[in-house]
Design a protein around this motif. Structure first.
Motif, short mmCIF file in Angstrom:
data_model
loop_
_atom_site.label_atom_id
_atom_site.label_comp_id
_atom_site.label_asym_id
_atom_site.label_seq_id
_atom_site.Cartn_x
_atom_site.Cartn_y
_atom_site.Cartn_z
N MET A 1 0.86 -1.18 0.00
CA MET A 1 0.00 0.00 0.00
C MET A 1 0.90 1.24 0.00
N ARG A 2 0.68 2.10 -0.94
CA ARG A 2 1.48 3.32 -1.08
C ARG A 2 0.86 4.47 -0.30
N ASN A 3 1.67 5.47 -0.02
CA ASN A 3 1.20 6.68 0.65
C ASN A 3 0.51 7.58 -0.39
N THR A 4 -0.68 8.04 -0.07
CA THR A 4 -1.42 8.90 -0.99
C THR A 4 -1.76 10.22 -0.32
N ARG A 5 -1.96 11.22 -1.14
CA ARG A 5 -2.45 12.52 -0.67
C ARG A 5 -3.61 12.91 -1.56
N ILE A 6 -4.75 13.15 -0.94
CA ILE A 6 -5.92 13.56 -1.70
C ILE A 6 -6.49 14.83 -1.09
N ARG A 7 -7.13 15.62 -1.94
CA ARG A 7 -7.80 16.83 -1.46
C ARG A 7 -9.16 16.93 -2.16
N VAL A 8 -10.19 16.84 -1.32
CA VAL A 8 -11.58 16.97 -1.76
C VAL A 8 -12.20 17.99 -0.83
N PRO A 9 -12.91 19.00 -1.37
CA PRO A 9 -13.55 19.96 -0.47
C PRO A 9 -14.49 19.24 0.50
N GLU A 10 -14.53 19.70 1.74
CA GLU A 10 -15.43 19.07 2.71
C GLU A 10 -16.88 19.30 2.36
N THR A 11 -17.20 20.52 1.89
CA THR A 11 -18.58 20.85 1.53
C THR A 11 -18.62 21.61 0.21
N ALA A 12 -19.78 21.54 -0.42
CA ALA A 12 -20.02 22.27 -1.67
C ALA A 12 -21.53 22.46 -1.81
N ALA A 13 -21.91 23.48 -2.53
CA ALA A 13 -23.32 23.68 -2.83
C ALA A 13 -23.69 22.79 -4.02
N ALA A 14 -24.93 22.35 -4.06
CA ALA A 14 -25.38 21.51 -5.17
C ALA A 14 -25.15 22.23 -6.49
N ALA B 1 -5.14 14.69 -6.36
CA ALA B 1 -4.69 13.39 -5.88
C ALA B 1 -3.23 13.16 -6.28
N MET B 2 -2.47 12.57 -5.35
CA MET B 2 -1.09 12.23 -5.63
C MET B 2 -0.75 10.94 -4.90
N ILE B 3 0.07 10.12 -5.53
CA ILE B 3 0.56 8.91 -4.89
C ILE B 3 2.07 8.97 -4.86
N MET B 4 2.63 8.57 -3.73
CA MET B 4 4.09 8.52 -3.59
C MET B 4 4.55 7.20 -4.20
N HIS B 5 5.25 7.28 -5.31
CA HIS B 5 5.70 6.09 -6.02
C HIS B 5 6.97 6.43 -6.78
N PRO B 6 7.98 5.57 -6.79
CA PRO B 6 9.25 5.90 -7.43
C PRO B 6 9.17 6.02 -8.96
N MET B 7 8.27 5.30 -9.61
CA MET B 7 8.06 5.39 -11.06
C MET B 7 9.36 5.30 -11.85
N VAL C 1 -3.33 1.58 -9.65
CA VAL C 1 -2.90 0.19 -9.84
C VAL C 1 -1.52 0.22 -10.47
N ASP C 2 -0.58 -0.54 -9.88
CA ASP C 2 0.76 -0.57 -10.48
C ASP C 2 0.89 -1.78 -11.41
N GLN C 3 2.03 -1.87 -12.06
CA GLN C 3 2.23 -2.92 -13.07
C GLN C 3 2.22 -4.32 -12.49
N HIS C 4 2.35 -4.44 -11.18
CA HIS C 4 2.32 -5.74 -10.53
C HIS C 4 0.90 -6.11 -10.07
N GLY C 5 -0.05 -5.22 -10.32
CA GLY C 5 -1.43 -5.46 -9.92
C GLY C 5 -1.77 -4.99 -8.52
N GLU C 6 -0.80 -4.38 -7.83
CA GLU C 6 -1.06 -3.86 -6.48
C GLU C 6 -1.96 -2.63 -6.59
N LYS C 7 -3.05 -2.65 -5.85
CA LYS C 7 -4.03 -1.56 -5.89
C LYS C 7 -3.97 -0.76 -4.60
N THR C 8 -3.89 0.55 -4.74
CA THR C 8 -3.92 1.45 -3.60
C THR C 8 -5.18 2.29 -3.72
#
Length: 106
Positions: A1-14, A22-28, A90-97
């Protein structure tokens, strides 16, 4: 499982358009790099990124070896109603984060 950083507003009007990040820490590694000893470093990449909102896919990206380390995505979606925003890499080895956040629509 990789380290991820996501940002979604907590609230929004309809109907609001909100920015999602979104970002994932991966050596690539692209498979064209050598160690200082001259050994080829094998390919190691994230191959797919998907974001779903209200159980519907809103973004799907197929990644190739040319992508940089720690892939970062920023996009917008329309806030329709309160629901889960889910991110999957999903990485090339099939590992899903997976990471998720709740978007509350008022």
């Amino acid at each position: 499982m990789r380290n991820t950083r996501i940002r979604v507003p907590e609230t929004a009007a309809a109907g609001d358009i909100v920015e999602i990040r979104a970002m994932i820490m991966h050596p690539m590694d692209n498979g064209f790099t050598y160690t200082t000893q001259g050994t080829l470093i094998p390919v190691d990449i994230v191959t797919d990124f998907t974001c779903t909102y209200l159980d519907e896919e809103v973004v799907h990206v197929r990644l190739e070896p040319g992508i940089s380390a720690n892939p970062y995505f920023s996009f917008r979606l329309r806030a329709l109603r309160t629901g889960k925003v889910e991110f999957a890499w999903v990485d090339q080895h099939g590992e899903k984060t997976v990471a998720e956040a709740l978007l509350t629509v008022k």
